[in-house]
Scaffold this active site. Structure first.
Site, PDB file in Angstrom:
ATOM      1  N   SER A   2       5.678  15.075 -10.087  1.00  0.00           N
ATOM      2  CA  SER A   2       5.535  13.760 -10.689  1.00  0.00           C
ATOM      3  C   SER A   2       6.655  12.896 -10.133  1.00  0.00           C
ATOM      4  O   SER A   2       7.781  13.360  -9.947  1.00  0.00           O
ATOM      5  CB  SER A   2       5.638  13.887 -12.209  1.00  0.00           C
ATOM      6  OG  SER A   2       6.544  12.930 -12.703  1.00  0.00           O
ATOM      7  N   LYS A   3       6.321  11.642  -9.872  1.00  0.00           N
ATOM      8  CA  LYS A   3       7.325  10.766  -9.257  1.00  0.00           C
ATOM      9  C   LYS A   3       8.519  10.556 -10.178  1.00  0.00           C
ATOM     10  O   LYS A   3       9.569  10.119  -9.755  1.00  0.00           O
ATOM     11  CB  LYS A   3       6.696   9.429  -8.859  1.00  0.00           C
ATOM     12  CG  LYS A   3       5.774   9.605  -7.669  1.00  0.00           C
ATOM     13  CD  LYS A   3       5.461   8.321  -6.923  1.00  0.00           C
ATOM     14  CE  LYS A   3       4.604   8.677  -5.704  1.00  0.00           C
ATOM     15  NZ  LYS A   3       3.831   7.598  -5.155  1.00  0.00           N
ATOM     16  N   ARG A   4       8.335  10.880 -11.433  1.00  0.00           N
ATOM     17  CA  ARG A   4       9.434  10.674 -12.372  1.00  0.00           C
ATOM     18  C   ARG A   4      10.389  11.873 -12.448  1.00  0.00           C
ATOM     19  O   ARG A   4      11.445  11.780 -13.032  1.00  0.00           O
ATOM     20  CB  ARG A   4       8.889  10.365 -13.765  1.00  0.00           C
ATOM     21  CG  ARG A   4       8.406   8.939 -13.898  1.00  0.00           C
ATOM     22  CD  ARG A   4       7.669   8.726 -15.201  1.00  0.00           C
ATOM     23  NE  ARG A   4       6.438   9.496 -15.248  1.00  0.00           N
ATOM     24  CZ  ARG A   4       5.302   9.114 -14.691  1.00  0.00           C
ATOM     25  NH1 ARG A   4       5.232   7.979 -14.049  1.00  0.00           N
ATOM     26  NH2 ARG A   4       4.221   9.866 -14.760  1.00  0.00           N
ATOM     27  N   ASP A   5       9.983  12.982 -11.844  1.00  0.00           N
ATOM     28  CA  ASP A   5      10.810  14.187 -11.932  1.00  0.00           C
ATOM     29  C   ASP A   5      12.107  14.006 -11.139  1.00  0.00           C
ATOM     30  O   ASP A   5      12.085  13.792  -9.935  1.00  0.00           O
ATOM     31  CB  ASP A   5      10.028  15.381 -11.372  1.00  0.00           C
ATOM     32  CG  ASP A   5      10.788  16.676 -11.563  1.00  0.00           C
ATOM     33  OD1 ASP A   5      12.014  16.622 -11.800  1.00  0.00           O
ATOM     34  OD2 ASP A   5      10.161  17.736 -11.473  1.00  0.00           O
ATOM     35  N   GLN A  30      12.784  12.762  -4.107  1.00  0.00           N
ATOM     36  CA  GLN A  30      11.433  12.551  -3.594  1.00  0.00           C
ATOM     37  C   GLN A  30      11.306  11.415  -2.600  1.00  0.00           C
ATOM     38  O   GLN A  30      10.299  11.307  -1.924  1.00  0.00           O
ATOM     39  CB  GLN A  30      10.502  12.266  -4.773  1.00  0.00           C
ATOM     40  CG  GLN A  30      10.491  13.378  -5.774  1.00  0.00           C
ATOM     41  CD  GLN A  30       9.382  13.187  -6.782  1.00  0.00           C
ATOM     42  OE1 GLN A  30       8.352  12.605  -6.489  1.00  0.00           O
ATOM     43  NE2 GLN A  30       9.587  13.690  -7.980  1.00  0.00           N
TER      44      GLN A  30
END
Ligand code: GLU
Length: 484
Positions: free
Chosen positions: A254-257, A262
């Site tokens: 997830s891009k929020r991880d 990333q």
């Protein structure tokens, strides 16, 4: 393939270059270079709600930093431009008209509220299957009534019934979809701007793309796109859908991880080497077989092949990336590592302004001392903090050493040597230590461990002579005096 290979990376410019996009771009690039083809970078910016103007430059900067030079794009142009979809609207219109004329598309006057109601009804009755096709067969009177109400139509593609759409994917191999599950989808919104699925096939066709590499999240779009190619009588490119990249805990990334890094920009900021990042990304789903894991870009170009790209997800392993970057840093010229490190030392407030020659030498020695230990350049701050901070933190092991009986004798003798020393250079320091050994009779561990613990607060660490030189005569003397 008899036509020259043409591949494209087609990001929606919503932000910085993400690791997943970077992998697609890298695979494109490697194949284009390997086969003497063209690598096109096209921007898919028709979704204006997600659009960020800086996204274009951010994406290009990421690719540039990685060294993935493109052959055609917004900045350098090319024979099939423009390379930005919002500048191609009239082109899409031609194809849209064609689909409307031959009955493969139709105007849909359903409002958001109508569609919402339809979805609710479908849900209630348990049948889920996309748009019902309500506007498929509007009479001229119905159209006139909608228009009189001021409704603006979107355009939907008429999905044929009972079709089996087969894809021979270069990675996934044979994949099939039934057309019945698809539902007529929107290809142009009420403002006339095409949606991704439609614009992408027009562009891929006109840009003569013959291999489409993209993430697996787009696999379900592919049958839609194939149906449109067919409806327009256009040749269908090859496809290669890359499996997901998973988090270290094997969950979908997830891009929020925040446990993994990333965005390519972050690697640049932290002082990773682009060639290490490229090497690492190449192995996210591809393996050349064999044990070797370190590859130059040239080696990757010579070996990269979709046949060896895995169907199963790749797991993003931060430790492996750090190991790899360290391996590249160790081999990099010291001057390059210094260049990468200096901004971090500046940001930490450890060094300021222009550096004179002595300061340059000192920084070079400092970075050299840590070059083999650094995983990325930003770590220089933590690794070298003992040379900058005034107070010394003594860890448990070092504290235990400092309690040993011989320590005061050794430290006092070393202090005398330091105070008397004319030169306190890397070359001069061993003679001072030798003299302490002569004067006190302590040698080896008893000598070196005591001095290291007293001056660095740790029992292990990099080269002692260099560490002492970096601390400098003043700091060494004052730390010894404090302890004694
Ligand atoms: N604009 C799409 C994306 O960013 C590209 C998909 C494709 O390569 O066809 O996901």
């Amino acid at each position: 393939m008899n036509q020259p290979l043409r591949v494209r990376y087609a990001p929606s410019p919503t932000g910085h270059l993400h690791i997943g996009g970077a992998r697609t771009a890298l695979f494109d690039y490697l194949l284009a270079r390997r086969h003497g083809g063209a690598f096109v970078v096209r921007f898919e910016d028709t979704d204006q709600t997600r659009h960020k103007e800086s996204g274009i430059e951010d994406q290009l900067n990421g690719l540039r930093w990685l060294g993935l030079e493109w052959d055609e794009s917004v900045d350098i142009g090319g024979p099939y431009g423009p390379y930005r979809q919002m500048e191609r609207l009239d082109i899409y219109q031609t194809y849209l008209d064609q689909l409307l004329q031959n009955g493969h598309a139709y105007h849909c006057y359903c409002s958001e509220a109508d569609l919402e109601q339809e979805r609710a009804e479908q849900e209630a009755s348990g049948e889920m299957g996309g748009y019902s096709g309500k506007c498929r067969h509007l009479t001229p009177e119905q159209v006139a009534a909608h228009q009189a109400e001021g409704r603006k139509p979107s355009t939907r593609f008429r999905v044929p019934a009972d079709r089996m759409i087969e894809i021979e994917d270069k990675v996934r191999e044979h994949v099939e979809f039934e057309s019945n599950g698809i539902g007529d989808f929107i290809i142009a919104r009420t403002d006339g701007i095409p949606t991704y699925n439609f614009a992408v096939i027009v562009d891929d066709h006109l840009m003569k793309i013959n291999l489409v590499i993209r993430g697996e999240e787009h696999l379900s779009n592919t049958p839609r796109q194939i149906l449109m190619y067919e409806a327009l009588g256009l040749p269908i490119p090859d496809f290669a859908h890359l499996a997901l990249i998973l988090n270290p805990d094997r969950k979908k990334m997830s891009k929020r991880d925040e446990s993994i890094i990333q965005f390519i920009e972050q690697y640049r900021e932290l002082g990773y080497l682009p060639e290490a990042v490229v090497n690492f990304i190449a192995l996210l789903g591809w393996s050349p077989g064999g044990e070797e894991e370190i590859f130059t870009k040239e080696e990757l170009i010579a070996q990269f092949d979709l046949d060896r790209v895995s169907k199963s997800p790749a797991v993003f392993d931060m430790d492996k990336l750090n190991w790899m970057n360290n391996a590249y840093l160790k081999k990099a010229p010291l001057t390059r590592v210094v260049e990468l490190s200096v901004p971090h030392l500046q940001k930490a407030g450890y060094i300021q302004g222009d550096l004179d020659e002595a300061a340059q030498d000192w920084i070079t020695a400092l970075v050299g001392l840590n070059q083999d230990r650094m995983r990325y350049a930003a770590e220089i701050v933590e690794l070298s903090s003992i040379f900058f901070k005034d107070e010394l933190v003594i860890d448990e092991e070092a504290a235990a050493v400092l309690k040993e009986e011989h320590v005061p004798v050794v430290l006092a003798s070393f202090l005398t040597q330091v105070e008397q020393a004319e030169a306190f250079t890397v070359e001069a320091i061993p003679a001072l230590l030798k003299q302490v050994q002569k004067d006190t009779g302590f040698k080896g561990k008893q000598l070196f461990m005591s001095i290291r613990s007293a001056l660095t607060g740790q029992v292990h660490g990099p080269d002692l002579n260099v560490s002492l030189y970096l601390l400098g005569k003043e700091k060494v003397a004052s730390r010894l005096r404090n302890l004694l």
